[in-house]
Enzyme design. Structure first.
Site, PDB file in Angstrom:
ATOM      1  N   SER A 117      36.372  38.254  42.762  1.00  0.00           N
ATOM      2  CA  SER A 117      37.916  38.503  42.210  1.00  0.00           C
ATOM      3  C   SER A 117      37.650  38.740  40.556  1.00  0.00           C
ATOM      4  CB  SER A 117      38.532  37.274  42.970  1.00  0.00           C
ATOM      5  OG  SER A 117      38.364  36.055  41.182  1.00  0.00           O
ATOM      6  N   ASP A 118      39.227  40.344  40.710  1.00  0.00           N
ATOM      7  CA  ASP A 118      39.391  39.941  39.381  1.00  0.00           C
ATOM      8  C   ASP A 118      40.038  38.460  38.662  1.00  0.00           C
ATOM      9  OD1 ASP A 118      39.869  40.776  37.150  1.00  0.00           O
ATOM     10  OD2 ASP A 118      41.349  42.883  37.980  1.00  0.00           O
ATOM     11  N   TRP A 119      40.312  38.662  37.333  1.00  0.00           N
ATOM     12  CA  TRP A 119      40.847  37.425  37.086  1.00  0.00           C
ATOM     13  C   TRP A 119      41.869  36.857  37.451  1.00  0.00           C
ATOM     14  CZ3 TRP A 119      36.102  38.828  35.781  1.00  0.00           C
ATOM     15  CH2 TRP A 119      35.126  38.131  35.296  1.00  0.00           C
ATOM     16  N   GLY A 120      41.971  35.975  38.648  1.00  0.00           N
ATOM     17  CA  GLY A 120      43.129  35.158  39.361  1.00  0.00           C
ATOM     18  C   GLY A 120      43.522  36.754  40.634  1.00  0.00           C
ATOM     19  N   GLY A 121      42.612  37.186  40.625  1.00  0.00           N
ATOM     20  CA  GLY A 121      42.844  38.082  42.208  1.00  0.00           C
ATOM     21  C   GLY A 121      42.868  37.099  43.393  1.00  0.00           C
TER      22      GLY A 121
END
Ligand SMILES: *[C@@H]1O[C@H](CO)[C@@H](O)[C@H](O)[C@H]1NC(C)=O
Ligand SMILES: *[C@@H]1O[C@H](CO)[C@@H](O)[C@H](O)[C@H]1NC(C)=O
Ligand SMILES: *[C@@H]1O[C@H](CO)[C@@H](O)[C@H](O)[C@H]1NC(C)=O
Ligand SMILES: *[C@@H]1O[C@H](CO)[C@@H](O)[C@H](O)[C@H]1NC(C)=O
Ligand SMILES: *[C@@H]1O[C@H](CO)[C@@H](O)[C@H](O)[C@H]1NC(C)=O
Ligand SMILES: *[C@@H]1O[C@H](CO)[C@@H](O)[C@H](O)[C@H]1NC(C)=O
Ligand SMILES: *[C@@H]1O[C@H](CO)[C@@H](O)[C@H](O)[C@H]1NC(C)=O
Ligand SMILES: *[C@@H]1O[C@H](CO)[C@@H](O)[C@H](O)[C@H]1NC(C)=O
Ligand SMILES: *[C@@H]1O[C@H](CO)[C@@H](O)[C@H](O)[C@H]1NC(C)=O
Ligand SMILES: *[C@@H]1O[C@H](CO)[C@@H](O)[C@H](O)[C@H]1NC(C)=O
Ligand SMILES: *[C@@H]1O[C@H](CO)[C@@H](O)[C@H](O)[C@H]1NC(C)=O
Ligand SMILES: *[C@@H]1O[C@H](CO)[C@@H](O)[C@H](O)[C@H]1NC(C)=O
Length: 846
Positions: free
Chosen positions: A278-282
């Site tokens: 995941s993208d950071w916090g995605g």
């Protein structure tokens, strides 16, 4: 037809409230089960076998540990997974960013730690040089490897560049999917040959920064395949070990839990064998994202209302114990991570992590957020090698010479030069003065955001040009301000050549710069650039304009100004900026850059507007233009640009002759068929919840995410929307017609025609040409032409070489939404060879 439906949906949205929007907004079909990796060519089989052996030894908790980040700033890297102490397997280290190791220590210090700052992706693309792009990938990979990093968070092909104002376009390789695909494949091969896993990002349709965390990019199937998915297919075919899912939604489902884009398109159709992070916090859900195809969550924490502070960690252990997540899916997540690890040779190339993202001190906390675990965190390992030479070469070879009236360039020991403008200067506070480069002071050599690295040094144009002037005994003057027009005019009036420096910046939308929320609010030059050029050109008939910009700017008035004799676009060249530029201005490097995007005359020319205002938290962005972005749009609407895609001058001239087409005997395209293996499991799972409790005496690092459960009372979460039955089916699955191997059906890559052309250097000096092949695929709804080949040809004056272009089934095909496969349509097709997308000099019917 779909385009019309979307337009209607959009009209409803404008006219009514959010409820009716939700009713009419497009959705993604579900696709389950998540395809399990099964190995494949080019080393995947071997990697898979070894991953299988490794994962078979792991306990449930150890498996979960590899899937879950230990928390934001919890450990040394941009992100770290958990470790497996029992087997001596250390935590995996994931690190930003595309132009070098991003080192974010402190807020007052701004020093690199013996790492390089490379040219941006857009510059790599502008070279149109496969070998240089590969070397850049390899050099970046080597720097990451030697700091102990396992996973490089790059390269970027999303955004592709639909919106010329898109804040992060510069990170990627421009809006043409073919060029982006070649560039990403060579970057991935380079980086992974150095022994580091590349994570290609951001998957997918993250085309603007405004509302990136909630916007829904709504797209039809054909455009998805022919444009945005295309370069990801090339990355997968090149063996990329990781794909990062993006923040936005696609058809109203978050990218990191969209089973259609992850399971169906990426893992099934494109045959991706590595892992999705995941993208950071995605990530926005627990089991749902796992079933939809997410394999690793980063940074792993940030979920305040969960018992475990995470969507995964203990929550994933719980989900497995409760059977909400089947073992085969959990095992597949871990096998994919480990297969990527073995694929790039991490087992032999891994060194200890010997830096910290968060502090520049030698001794400091390993666990940054909790400030515990003091150790030697920074060994200050010099990883730069001889990369400065490559950076200088790429900086020079990415310069696009847009105008060169009466051979104003190259300069030959001019009597005097005046350097004018802030963009030529050093930042007085140092090149890293602004955190994540969120400022526009001094020369622009990098955009802003997470795609930054600290400069070890930055050679400004003024510094390099002064050195050259002194060697040539050229009278040198330097006006540092862009606002002092009197000083600019005075210096320019005196000089035999006046060189004006201007720029335009953009970045990642977590911070605004001068009213630009990542995305550019306009396409004009910054800091009074137009006025500065006008002032200088009003008094000096030999005015050279140098542009450092993240993408196109509106410069038609500069193009047509009679006193502007030369224009150079130098993009974002990295640490050797001034040296690279001087090499081109003085003819040590004959420019070979070709514009990787179109330069319109007005912002409206692109036909795309950034969505900046929304009355709902879930703004809808309909990609109603379909494939018609950048040059496809300009050609289709017959809009004359200032400079077209693929355009760039040289100090010599090239001619094209003898276009020959050689059909290859490859037989018809065969859709893929057959079935996969059944979903495998590796090792057992101990379903006794007692075994998943924190062992007595274990001391947690405060705030870190762990795999243990809190309680033996495992709630039943096998019902509800998180439990789609199909997601738990591990019987053999049908292979999609367009699938079957990494990158899709191998038949797609069979060469159907070889098209050759003779390129001759007809000028006086040696130079490198970039002959370009464009195809017209025919049909009423297709772009006039699409790029389908290019090469880099170095030629001495008078020399001639034959260039071959391979044309594959994929190159000739359109996506057939009925057949869900690529098809060569029956429309007549033509191949063109030329010097740009509008300078098509020879053609032949196919
Ligand atoms: C998005 O919705 C459109 C219209 O329903 C559909 O054609 C397309 O395949 C969908 N794409 C994705 C990725 O969900
Ligand atoms: C999970 O990873 C953490 C952090 O590296 C480590 O302390 C812990 O021992 C690991 N747990 C297991 C079960 O291996
Ligand atoms: C860390 O950065 C500060 C400047 O902010 C500098 O004074 C200090 O010497 C640096 N420490 C090391 C070990 O490089
Ligand atoms: C990084 O440091 C580790 C020790 O912590 C060492 O094994 C490794 O060789 C270092 N990397 C380089 C390139 O020196
Ligand atoms: C946490 O909060 C989110 C958003 O409010 C909600 O959707 C989710 O169900 C909550 N999760 C738990 C475990 O309570
Ligand atoms: C860790 O080391 C730093 C720098 O040497 C020191 O200031 C700090 O007090 C140490 N912290 C602990 C918990 O020992
Ligand atoms: C212009 O040239 C003259 C004589 O060569 C010199 O005295 C003057 O300082 C110069 N002005 C600027 C602005 O460089
Ligand atoms: C466009 O934006 C830049 C950067 O914010 C600004 O410097 C410039 O003045 C703007 N252009 C116009 C015409 O407003
Ligand atoms: C070009 O420069 C000359 C000075 O050499 C000046 O007289 C003329 O006005 C300039 N032309 C324009 C269009 O500014
Ligand atoms: C967006 O909204 C702001 C504040 O309401 C307004 O000032 C601005 O003009 C709007 N921008 C666009 C492009 O509609
Ligand atoms: C579960 O563990 C977390 C993390 O250690 C802790 O913060 C939380 O209070 C625990 N919850 C319960 C119900 O014990
Ligand atoms: C063209 O295809 C042939 C095989 O058909 C291959 O050997 C060659 O390397 C290809 N050339 C390029 C430039 O891709």
């Amino acid at each position: 037809m779909y385009v019309r439906q979307l337009a209607i949906a959009f009209a409803l949205f404008v006219a009514s409230d959010a409820t009716s929007l939700a009713d009419s907004a497009p959705t993604s079909p579900e696709s389950y089960p998540s395809p399990w990796s099964s190995g494949g060519p080019d080393g995947w089989d071997d990697a898979y076998k070894r991953a299988h052996e490794f994962v078979s030894k792991l306990t449930l908790l150890e498996k979960v540990n590899l899937t879950t980040g230990t928390g934001n700033q919890a450990d040394r890297c941009t992100g770290n997974t958990g470790s497996i102490p029992r087997l001596g397997f250390r935590e995996l280290c994931l690190q930003d960013g595309p132009v070098g190791v991003r080192y974010r220590a402190g807020s007052d210090r701004r020093l690199a730690d013996l790492n390089s700052a490379f040219p941006a992706g857009i510059n790599a693309a502008a070279t149109w040089s496969k070998s240089l792009i590969r070397r850049r990938g390899e050099a970046v990979g080597a720097e990451f490897r030697d700091k102990g990093i396992d996973i490089h968070l790059g390269p970027v092909v999303g955004p592709l560049g639909r919106d010329p104002a898109g804040g992060r376009n510069f990170e990627a390789f421009g809006p043409d999917p073919y060029l982006a695909g070649i560039a990403v494949a060579h970057t991935v091969e380079g980086t992974q040959s150095a022994g580091v896993i590349a994570s290609v990002k951001h998957y997918i349709l993250n085309e603007q920064e405004h509302f990136r965390g909630g916007i829904s990019s709504n797209i039809d199937d054909k455009t998805m395949h022919e444009l945005y998915l295309w370069p990801f297919a090339d990355a997968v075919r090149a063996g990329v070990g990781s794909v990062m899912c993006s923040y936005n939604k696609i058809n109203n489902t978050y990218a990191c839990e969209n089973s259609y884009v992850l399971n169906q398109l990426l893992k099934n159709e494109l045959g991706f064998q590595g892992f999705v992070v995941s993208d950071w916090g995605g990530q926005h859900s627990s089991v749902a994202s796992a079933l939809a195809g997410l394999d690793m969550t980063m940074p792993g924490d940030g979920v305040r209302n969960s018992t475990y502070g995470s969507y995964w960690g203990g929550a994933l252990t719980e989900a497995t114990l409760s059977l909400a997540l089947s073992q085969f899916r959990l095992d597949d997540m871990v096998v994919r991570i480990m297969a990527a690890f073995y694929k790039v040779g991490r087992d032999t190339k891994q060194v200890e992590i010997n830096y910290s993202s968060w502090t520049n001190e030698t001794v400091g906390p390993q666990y940054w957020r909790s400030k515990t675990g003091n150790t030697t965190v920074n060994k200050h390992v010099d990883v730069q090698g001889d990369h400065a030479e490559l950076i200088r070469e790429m900086g020079a070879k990415s310069v696009v010479l847009l105008k060169n009236k009466d051979n104003a360039l190259p300069l030959k020991k001019p009597a005097s030069i005046a350097i004018i403008g802030e963009d030529a200067q050093d930042n007085p506070n140092g090149p890293n003065a602004c955190v994540d480069r969120i400022c526009n002071v001094g020369t622009l050599a990098m955009g802003w955001g997470s795609a930054t690295a600290e400069f070890p040094y930055l050679i400004s144009p003024a510094t390099a040009l002064e050195k050259q002037a002194s060697a040539d005994k050229t009278l040198f003057s330097n006006v540092k301000s862009s606002w002092d027009l009197d000083a600019a005019r005075a210096a320019a009036r005196n000089a035999s050549t006046a060189i004006v420096f201007v720029n335009a910046n953009s970045g990642e939308g977590y911070q605004t710069l001068d009213g630009n929320f990542g995305d550019r609010k306009n396409l004009t030059l910054w800091n009074g650039g137009d006025e500065l050029i006008a002032a200088v050109a009003s008094v000096n008939p030999n005015t050279v304009v140098v542009i450092h910009s993240v993408g196109p700017v509106l410069i038609d008035n500069v193009k047509t100004h009679p006193n502007v004799t030369a224009i150079l676009w130098a993009g974002l060249p990295g640490q050797e900026s001034g040296n690279s530029l001087t090499d081109v201005l003085y003819g040590k490097v004959n420019p070979q850059g070709r514009s990787p995007f179109t330069w319109g005359k007005a912002a409206e020319d692109w036909g795309i507007t950034t969505l900046v205002n929304s009355s709902t938290p879930e703004p809808q962005q309909d990609f109603i233009e379909g494939s018609f972005i950048d040059y496809r749009h300009f050609d289709h609407q017959d809009i004359e640009p200032s400079f077209e895609f693929g355009f760039g001058l040289s100090y010599t001239n090239f001619s094209y002759t003898n276009l020959v087409i050689k059909p290859q005997d490859v037989g018809p395209y065969e859709p893929a068929s057959g079935t996969t293996i059944a979903g495998p499991t590796f090792g057992g799972v101990n379903f006794d919840p007692e075994s998943a409790l924190l062992p007595e005496g274990f001391e947690k690092v405060p705030g870190m995410i762990y795999p243990w459960v809190n309680d033996t009372d495992i709630p039943d979460n096998t019902g509800g929307p998180d439990f789609p039955f199909a997601a738990h089916n591990r019987s053999a699955q049908a292979i999609l017609p367009a699938g079957g191997a990494p990158g899709g059906n191998p038949e797609l890559y069979k060469v159907v025609y070889v098209i050759s052309v003779d390129v001759t250097n007809t000028g006086e000096v040696s130079g490198t040409d970039i002959p370009q092949l464009y195809l017209s695929l025919g049909g009423p709804a297709e772009p006039k032409v699409v790029l389908r080949g290019f090469d880099e040809v170095a030629l001495n004056a008078g020399e001639k070489k034959t260039v071959d272009f391979n044309v594959t089934y994929r190159d000739l095909s359109n996506w057939d939404t009925e057949a869900q496969d690529w098809r060569v349509t029956s429309y007549p097709k033509t191949a063109y060879v030329g010097a740009s997308s509008r300078d098509l000099r020879l053609h032949v019917d196919l």
